[in-house]
Design a protein around this motif. Structure first.
Motif, mmCIF file in Angstrom:
data_model
loop_
_atom_site.group_PDB
_atom_site.id
_atom_site.type_symbol
_atom_site.label_atom_id
_atom_site.label_comp_id
_atom_site.label_asym_id
_atom_site.label_seq_id
_atom_site.Cartn_x
_atom_site.Cartn_y
_atom_site.Cartn_z
ATOM 1 N N UNK A 136 10.561 -11.525 34.077
ATOM 2 C CA UNK A 136 10.777 -10.332 33.259
ATOM 3 C C UNK A 136 10.476 -9.056 34.036
ATOM 4 N N UNK A 137 9.408 -9.067 34.826
ATOM 5 C CA UNK A 137 9.050 -7.862 35.581
ATOM 6 C C UNK A 137 10.079 -7.536 36.660
ATOM 7 N N UNK A 138 10.708 -8.551 37.240
ATOM 8 C CA UNK A 138 11.774 -8.323 38.224
ATOM 9 C C UNK A 138 12.892 -7.498 37.596
ATOM 10 N N UNK A 139 13.293 -7.881 36.381
ATOM 11 C CA UNK A 139 14.378 -7.160 35.704
ATOM 12 C C UNK A 139 13.919 -5.788 35.193
ATOM 13 N N UNK A 140 12.702 -5.714 34.671
ATOM 14 C CA UNK A 140 12.197 -4.445 34.116
ATOM 15 C C UNK A 140 11.950 -3.410 35.206
ATOM 16 N N UNK A 141 11.463 -3.870 36.354
ATOM 17 C CA UNK A 141 11.106 -2.954 37.449
ATOM 18 C C UNK A 141 12.247 -2.768 38.453
ATOM 19 N N UNK A 142 13.348 -3.481 38.275
ATOM 20 C CA UNK A 142 14.463 -3.457 39.230
ATOM 21 C C UNK A 142 13.939 -3.720 40.643
ATOM 22 N N UNK A 143 13.139 -4.773 40.761
ATOM 23 C CA UNK A 143 12.512 -5.124 42.035
ATOM 24 C C UNK A 143 12.891 -6.551 42.391
ATOM 25 N N UNK A 144 12.494 -6.959 43.605
ATOM 26 C CA UNK A 144 12.771 -8.360 43.949
ATOM 27 C C UNK A 144 11.549 -9.215 43.644
ATOM 28 N N UNK A 145 11.761 -10.512 43.617
ATOM 29 C CA UNK A 145 10.735 -11.459 43.200
ATOM 30 C C UNK A 145 9.486 -11.377 44.079
ATOM 31 N N UNK A 146 9.672 -11.278 45.397
ATOM 32 C CA UNK A 146 8.522 -11.220 46.306
ATOM 33 C C UNK A 146 7.645 -10.003 46.039
ATOM 34 N N UNK A 147 8.277 -8.854 45.793
ATOM 35 C CA UNK A 147 7.510 -7.627 45.497
ATOM 36 C C UNK A 147 6.676 -7.788 44.232
ATOM 37 N N UNK A 148 7.286 -8.333 43.193
ATOM 38 C CA UNK A 148 6.580 -8.498 41.917
ATOM 39 C C UNK A 148 5.450 -9.511 42.063
ATOM 40 N N UNK A 149 5.711 -10.640 42.723
ATOM 41 C CA UNK A 149 4.663 -11.641 42.931
ATOM 42 C C UNK A 149 3.476 -11.033 43.683
ATOM 43 N N UNK A 150 3.765 -10.227 44.689
ATOM 44 C CA UNK A 150 2.703 -9.576 45.471
ATOM 45 C C UNK A 150 1.917 -8.588 44.604
ATOM 46 N N UNK A 151 2.621 -7.808 43.785
ATOM 47 C CA UNK A 151 1.937 -6.857 42.892
ATOM 48 C C UNK A 151 1.023 -7.595 41.919
ATOM 49 N N UNK A 152 1.499 -8.692 41.364
ATOM 50 C CA UNK A 152 0.690 -9.473 40.423
ATOM 51 C C UNK A 152 -0.560 -10.002 41.121
ATOM 52 N N UNK A 153 -0.381 -10.605 42.287
ATOM 53 C CA UNK A 153 -1.527 -11.144 43.032
ATOM 54 C C UNK A 153 -2.529 -10.042 43.389
#
Length: 189
Positions: A136-153
């Motif tokens: 969901x965050x990938x679509x909401x933030x218009x970001x790629x999966x790696x960026x979102x996973x890194x932000x979460x971690x």
């Protein structure tokens, strides 16, 4: 009613984009289906007549995504000590489809994993909750999966260091400097 191109969330599966709306004949029954394309290139069919009933909703906006990251930055909420009850509580949160509840599960189980480790079932639940959150965050933030996973971690690690690491460090320091009976490293006076 959703339209082709809408970005939606299917609870327990994650977020995706409606690729098409098709009529299918399944077991002799014609029904209209949303064909949802998930980020992992998986396609899911959801009956249009049952979409709202099963909790399908539009993805969050950018402002709500910021609130999700805020949830990840907070201290864990109290969880049941009994793993069976805790598992059921966390499963209910995930089934709700509420992104903030899913973020709560991710943060709480991540903290628990860092402190004590998780059972196989809870590890699987954590991975599933992270996948749902990331999709969901990938679509909401218009970001790629790696960026979102890194932000979460990063949010979880910072939060853990803020709220938990100090207690863990103090505990290990105490164990190093206070000899216990039967400890071969302690000296007699």
């Amino acid at each position: 009613m959703f339209n082709v191109g809408d970005k939606i969330v299917y609870p327990m599966h994650g977020a995706g984009t409606i690729d098409s709306i098709e009529e299918k004949d399944i077991l002799g029954e014609k029904q209209s289906y949303y064909i949802l394309k998930m980020p992992s290139n998986v396609k899911v069919m959801i009956p249009t007549s049952k979409a709202e009933e099963v909790g399908v909703r539009n993805i969050i906006d950018k402002q709500s995504a910021e609130k999700v990251f805020k949830v990840l930055s907070e201290d864990e909420t109290e969880m049941e000590k009994n793993w069976n009850k805790r598992y059921r509580d966390n499963m209910d949160k995930m089934k709700s489809g509420d992104i903030y509840e899913v973020a709560d599960v991710v943060r709480n189980l991540s903290f628990k994993q860092k402190e004590k480790g998780l059972s196989t079932g809870e590890k699987k639940m954590l991975n599933n909750a992270k996948q749902i959150l990331v999709s969901e965050l990938v679509l909401a933030e218009h970001a790629n999966q790696d960026e979102i996973e890194e932000q979460i971690e990063n949010k979880i690690n910072t939060s853990f260091m803020t709220f938990r690491a100090e207690g863990i460090e103090q505990q290990s320091i105490v164990n190093k400097f206070i000899p216990f009976e039967g400890d071969s490293t302690s000296t007699s006076v």
